[in-house]
Design an enzyme around this catalytic site. Structure first.
Site, PDB file in Angstrom:
ATOM      1  N   SER A  98      18.144 -22.905  -8.480  1.00 30.34           N
ATOM      2  CA  SER A  98      19.364 -23.227  -7.941  1.00 30.34           C
ATOM      3  C   SER A  98      20.359 -23.014  -8.978  1.00 30.34           C
ATOM      4  O   SER A  98      21.778 -22.842  -8.676  1.00 30.34           O
ATOM      5  CB  SER A  98      19.453 -24.752  -7.488  1.00 30.34           C
ATOM      6  OG  SER A  98      19.086 -25.712  -8.657  1.00 30.34           O
ATOM      7  N   ASP A 157      25.458 -35.682 -10.747  1.00 26.85           N
ATOM      8  CA  ASP A 157      24.672 -34.645 -10.935  1.00 26.85           C
ATOM      9  C   ASP A 157      25.255 -33.850 -12.404  1.00 26.85           C
ATOM     10  O   ASP A 157      26.347 -33.291 -12.339  1.00 26.85           O
ATOM     11  CB  ASP A 157      24.957 -33.437  -9.933  1.00 26.85           C
ATOM     12  CG  ASP A 157      24.007 -32.011  -9.984  1.00 26.85           C
ATOM     13  OD1 ASP A 157      23.632 -31.840 -11.232  1.00 26.85           O
ATOM     14  OD2 ASP A 157      24.215 -31.236  -8.953  1.00 26.85           O
ATOM     15  N   HIS A 198      23.711 -29.194 -12.528  1.00 28.02           N
ATOM     16  CA  HIS A 198      24.497 -28.087 -11.850  1.00 28.02           C
ATOM     17  C   HIS A 198      25.950 -27.862 -12.526  1.00 28.02           C
ATOM     18  O   HIS A 198      26.382 -28.861 -13.127  1.00 28.02           O
ATOM     19  CB  HIS A 198      24.288 -27.972 -10.392  1.00 28.02           C
ATOM     20  CG  HIS A 198      23.157 -27.992  -9.800  1.00 28.02           C
ATOM     21  ND1 HIS A 198      22.202 -29.167  -9.685  1.00 28.02           N
ATOM     22  CD2 HIS A 198      22.263 -26.930  -9.745  1.00 28.02           C
ATOM     23  CE1 HIS A 198      21.107 -28.969  -9.095  1.00 28.02           C
ATOM     24  NE2 HIS A 198      20.792 -27.651  -9.339  1.00 28.02           N
TER      25      HIS A 198
END
Length: 455
Positions: free
Chosen positions: A193, A434, A437
């Site tokens: 990702s 998060d 990312h």
């Protein structure tokens, strides 16, 4: 090295008992080298010699052989019927045991005048500079990376420019020039990702100059393709988080309790990436989530062994390197490997005494020697050894240190999550951030600027 061996020679005339003792110690050392799987090699002054000596005691598997007719393809329904003790087998490929490629690396280092990966972040909010694109103007933006859309109140994270140390300068992004380099070509990102985030960044950087009726995006799948008709070019993303075949190869349904890989084969993924002209690979994060089960291609269905993540990643890297070594002509195909993307899970690492994470961070770290626990040095050394063996077939985009500084660049709570944010999480946002990312526009745009620099 010569002095060490000369000292050994000077002891040979000693009593036979000492001689036999020395032989026994030598045997024990060599046996232990096998059991710890050469983790000491990065301390050695002669890594290639140590590897040749260790190979006497290690069983190597030749990777990427044509699959057996009855070999089951791994998918999210695959299971291990039994798990045996790790056999100690390694992945062997080409001439990597002889250390070929090290002379090329040394020569390249001598000729390299500028290290564009070493520098600092400079705030740049001039209208013609940063960000390089606008989040709201990219129809392909991911909700997991669109921090402004999901309520991030500060936008300074979009305005930091990477400045290498003098006399170096990073080539300024030029969308028209990039499209000309891509004319008639396939550019493909392959990985997890984080690599998908870099792909989304690249698509957003490129799409603005393509008429809407001359561009298209295929549905989200194992292989997702952005196409620019006028340039006969594509910018693609292939979901392959572990590089080798695994039961996590579904781009959506990959949350599994038991992760299984086939460490000696990349052929399932390579069938999709082999015809691309420019390839950008990454892998790292998924190997830090506990042990993995391995199914060798030669074993019966459902028979597994278990290794830790670092061992599994080394197997996968060597299987990938075997494919690159045998299939890449650097005169016709460009291959890049993007190093590990750091995480910022513990604010005490840059702010001693605090107990948060990346939530609420608004500025980069200024200490150039900063290195957090989200980046594993032994893993980087292993990757370095593998890439050294490939020589000019692979170029490295070293994003790790420059991204280490950007504790402010993560989505934190400003993104779309798989699960709804309940009241408990909303009252304590730092616990649900998060910090893996990256917001786009942001740090991944600079990764792509580095790619542009080397293309």
């Amino acid at each position: 090295m010569s002095q060490r061996w000369s000292r050994k020679k000077s002891r040979l005339p000693l009593a036979g008992l000492l001689f036999m003792l020395a032989l026994a110690v030598t045997f024990m050392v060599l046996y232990n080298e096998r059991s710890i799987q050469q983790i000491h090699l990065h301390h050695s002054t002669n890594r290639e010699q140590d590897l040749r000596e260790a190979s006497t005691f290690t069983s190597f598997v030749h990777p990427n052989l044509p699959p057996r007719n009855n070999l089951e393809v791994l998918d999210r329904f695959s299971r291990c019927n039994s798990t045996n003790e790790y056999s100690g087998k390694k992945i062997g490929w080409g001439d990597h045991m002889s250390g070929q490629g090290s002379d090329f690396v040394a020569a390249a280092a001598k000729e390299e005048i500028c290290d564009v990966f070493s520098g600092k972040w400079v705030f740049d909010n001039s209208s013609s500079s940063y960000p390089l694109h606008k989040e709201s103007e990219c129809p392909y933006m991911s909700d997991q990376l669109a921090c402004q859309k999901h309520g991030r109140p500060d936008l300074d994270y979009q305005h930091w420019r990477w400045q290498p140390h003098p006399p170096c300068n990073l080539k300024r992004w030029n969308v028209t020039e990039m499209w000309e380099m891509l004319r008639g070509k396939r550019l493909m990102f392959v990985g997890d990702s984080l690599n998908r985030g870099q792909w989304i960044s690249m698509v957003c950087l490129l799409q603005s100059v393509i008429p809407r009726d001359k561009q298209s995006m295929s549905p989200n799948a194992h292989l997702t393709i952005f196409r620019a008709e006028d340039y006969n070019a594509t910018v693609e993303f292939l979901w392959a988080p572990l590089l080798v075949e695994s039961n996590s190869d579904d781009p959506v349904n990959h949350r599994l309790d038991e992760r299984i890989i086939r460490p000696d084969s990349v052929l399932k993924h390579a069938s999709k990436w082999q015809h691309a002209d420019i390839l950008i690979f990454n892998t790292y994060l998924w190997w830090r989530q506990g042990p993995v089960k391995i199914q060798w291609s030669s074993e019966e269905k459902g028979s597994c062994e278990e290794v830790n993540g670092a061992e599994g990643m080394e197997m996968a890297m060597n299987a990938w390197a075997h494919w690159v070594s045998n299939n890449v002509d650097p005169n016709t195909k460009r291959v890049f490997f993007v190093t590990m993307s750091p995480t910022h899970q513990w604010s005490r690492e840059w702010n001693p005494g605090s107990e948060g994470n990346c939530y609420g961070e608004k500025k980069p770290i200024q200490e150039e020697t900063y290195w957090g626990s989200g980046s594993d040095i032994p893993t980087m050394r292993m990757v370095e050894r593998v890439l050294r063996g490939l020589g000019p077939k692979v170029s490295v985009i070293n994003i790790t240190q420059l991204s280490e500084y950007r504790k402010d660049g993560h989505p934190s709570v400003y993104r779309k999550f798989w699960e709804p944010l309940n009241d408990d999480r909303l009252k304590n946002p730092a616990s649900y951030s998060d910090c893996i990312h990256w917001c786009v526009p942001g740090v991944p745009d600079v990764w792509n600027q580095l790619l542009f620099h080397f293309l």
